[in-house]
Motif scaffolding. Structure first.
Motif, mmCIF file in Angstrom:
data_model
loop_
_atom_site.group_PDB
_atom_site.id
_atom_site.type_symbol
_atom_site.label_atom_id
_atom_site.label_comp_id
_atom_site.label_asym_id
_atom_site.label_seq_id
_atom_site.Cartn_x
_atom_site.Cartn_y
_atom_site.Cartn_z
ATOM 1 N N ILE A 13 55.027 39.242 49.934
ATOM 2 C CA ILE A 13 54.277 38.751 51.093
ATOM 3 C C ILE A 13 55.146 38.808 52.338
ATOM 4 C CG2 ILE A 13 53.124 36.740 52.096
ATOM 5 C CD1 ILE A 13 52.353 35.888 49.261
ATOM 6 N N SER B 116 47.775 43.752 44.476
ATOM 7 C CA SER B 116 48.686 43.152 45.447
ATOM 8 C C SER B 116 48.607 41.632 45.351
ATOM 9 C CB SER B 116 48.308 43.602 46.862
ATOM 10 O OG SER B 116 47.062 43.016 47.243
ATOM 11 N N TRP B 117 49.364 40.950 46.215
ATOM 12 C CA TRP B 117 49.318 39.491 46.231
ATOM 13 C C TRP B 117 47.922 38.985 46.577
ATOM 14 C CZ3 TRP B 117 47.808 37.297 50.812
ATOM 15 C CH2 TRP B 117 47.963 38.070 51.976
ATOM 16 N N ARG B 118 47.119 39.800 47.244
ATOM 17 C CA ARG B 118 45.759 39.378 47.591
ATOM 18 C C ARG B 118 44.897 39.176 46.345
ATOM 19 N NH1 ARG B 118 45.279 40.079 53.130
ATOM 20 N NH2 ARG B 118 46.908 41.402 54.055
ATOM 21 N N TYR C 256 51.152 32.202 43.157
ATOM 22 C CA TYR C 256 51.606 33.247 44.064
ATOM 23 C C TYR C 256 53.112 33.226 44.318
ATOM 24 C CZ TYR C 256 52.004 30.577 48.556
ATOM 25 O OH TYR C 256 52.374 29.744 49.579
ATOM 26 N N CYS D 224 41.690 33.569 51.847
ATOM 27 C CA CYS D 224 43.132 33.831 51.779
ATOM 28 C C CYS D 224 43.403 35.275 51.344
ATOM 29 C CB CYS D 224 43.803 32.870 50.794
ATOM 30 S SG CYS D 224 44.099 31.205 51.424
ATOM 31 N N ALA D 225 42.545 35.805 50.495
ATOM 32 C CA ALA D 225 42.734 37.160 49.992
ATOM 33 C C ALA D 225 42.618 38.205 51.096
ATOM 34 C CB ALA D 225 41.721 37.458 48.882
ATOM 35 N N PHE D 226 41.994 37.829 52.209
ATOM 36 C CA PHE D 226 41.791 38.776 53.307
ATOM 37 C C PHE D 226 42.586 38.390 54.559
ATOM 38 C CE2 PHE D 226 38.047 38.951 50.596
ATOM 39 C CZ PHE D 226 37.940 40.317 50.356
ATOM 40 N N LEU E 255 47.212 33.141 56.995
ATOM 41 C CA LEU E 255 47.363 32.696 55.607
ATOM 42 C C LEU E 255 47.775 31.235 55.553
ATOM 43 C CD1 LEU E 255 47.439 33.388 52.567
ATOM 44 C CD2 LEU E 255 49.840 34.038 52.879
#
Length: 420
Positions: A41, A167-169, A34, A97-99, A106
């Motif tokens: 982010i 996205s970063w998610r 990431y 973490c994705a949410f 996070l």
């Protein structure tokens, strides 16, 4: 199952190499994938670089503390049970973490993610020590660098490409999938390598006594600090290079990932060279050379940053410093674990914790130094490189844990090697 039963044939050696490489790669994967998303982010949550880097520090703290828990547990319960529990925790935390709705959430989830990943890292090292002794340990760790080195090469590249599609998610969804795959493989293909007869009592007192023995072992502390401080120099690069190379020097996330991967490739190449030299050149000489490269790379980087030499001046010393880890880490790990084969999990835990604790200190130091110049990152990298070489020179050189061609000089390990 006894270690003799699973002493590797060539095919089993390859299987163990891939599995243990995957488990050891948890750290680089969780940290590096990431990195290209750091600026995104920060913008998404409306925070600065230091707050985003704190999520990286939280993961590193989890990796450090988790090793202190999983390592001793694996000495008393065997390797498989703590490993599988850790992998399951990692999968759940990665998905959450994705949410994450905020930078604070996070950061907390990254702490839990690191705790789960730590089991794979520390137990993989202990499994190697279960199966090998003497210079064979250094050779296997060097070969392992070929597998684990792919993680920092592929992780930021994959992360950068994922940023084009999602996205970063989505990066954390990908980490979840990797964790599930490794969990399934570990369940099906990784046997128990520590027979019940060789396990240690699992009481808190026994664990604390073992930690105490390690902490007063001058050689172990010297090798652990050398590895930890050198790792911190590289970790300063890991935490700061995304902002420095993208915001200061204008690289795109995709170009940054290519540069990051090229540096990691140097680490792999030097790791393979180290494996060929082990047994021909003393392990301590190889470690000294690697630490010297770390110092030279850090100092040249600082000079280039202060003088404003641009990418032409910055990239070569970065490559040299990152590549040096391919020679530092296998030899420092081998020498640190040499004298304690009967407590490989606990020794591996303390060694890994030292690396990640010191590395975790490096990340916020880079962030606090400012985001519009490469000087803070370069200064931190140079300082930790010099400290690593100094710790080795003052504490570890001439230690009784040094390896000979036949194995560690510690009597218990020589006896074990003779029996094998």
């Amino acid at each position: 199952m006894s270690t003799e039963t699973i002493t590797p044939s060539r095919s089993r050696t390859l299987r163990f190499l891939l599995i243990l490489g995957g488990l050891t790669a948890f750290g680089p994967l969780s940290i590096d994938m990431y990195l290209p998303a750091f600026p995104t982010i920060a913008a998404d949550f409306g925070t600065g670089p230091a707050q985003v880097q704190l999520s990286l520090t939280a993961c590193v703290i989890g990796l450090a503390v988790g090793q202190l828990l999983a390592g001793p547990l694996s000495d008393s319960l065997g390797r498989r049970r703590p490993l599988l529990i850790g992998l399951a925790v990692y999968c759940v935390a990665s998905l959450l973490c994705a949410f994450a709705p905020s930078a604070l959430t996070l950061t907390g989830l990254r702490l839990v993610q690191g705790l789960g990943a730590a089991a794979g890292i520390v137990i993989a090292r202990a499994v190697v020590r279960d199966l090998y002794s003497g210079v064979a340990v250094a050779r296997f760790f060097s070969t392992l660098m070929l597998v684990t080195g792919l993680a920092p090469i592929l992780a930021p590249v994959l992360g950068g490409q994922l940023m084009r599609l999602t996205s970063w998610r989505g990066v954390f969804v990908a980490l979840t999938a990797i964790g599930v795959l490794l969990l399934v493989v570990a369940v099906l293909a990784l046997p128990e390598t520590l027979p019940a007869a060789q396990r240690r009592p699992g009481s808190l007192g026994t664990t604390l006594r073992t930690f105490g023995q390690l902490l007063v072992h001058r050689g172990f502390i010297g090798y652990a600090l050398a590895a930890g401080l050198a790792f911190a120099a590289m970790f300063a690069y890991i935490s700061g290079s995304s902002f420095v190379l993208q915001d200061v020097y204008g690289l795109s996330p995709q170009t940054y990932s290519i540069v990051f991967g090229a540096n990691a490739l140097g680490l792999v190449v030097l790791g393979q060279l180290n494996g060929r030299l082990v047994g021909r050149v003393s392990t301590t000489a190889l470690l000294t050379t690697g630490l010297g490269m770390t110092v030279v790379g850090g100092v040249l980087l600082l000079v280039a940053a202060v003088l404003g030499l641009g990418l032409v001046g910055i990239l070569p010393p970065l490559f040299l410093l990152v590549s040096s880890m391919g020679m530092v880490m296998p030899n420092a790990t081998t020498l640190a674990l040499a004298a304690y084969p009967q407590a490989a999990g606990t020794a591996s835990a303390l060694l890994g914790t030292a690396q990640f604790v010191v590395g975790g200190v490096a990340a916020p130091l880079v962030g606090l130094g400012g985001e519009h110049t490469a000087v803070p990152m370069a200064a931190v990298m140079a300082a930790f490189g010099v400290l690593g070489l100094a710790a080795y020179a003052l504490l570890a050189r001439g230690s009784a844990a040094a390896l000979t061609e036949d194995g560690p000089s510690a009597p218990t390990v020589l006896a074990e090697a003779a029996a094998e």
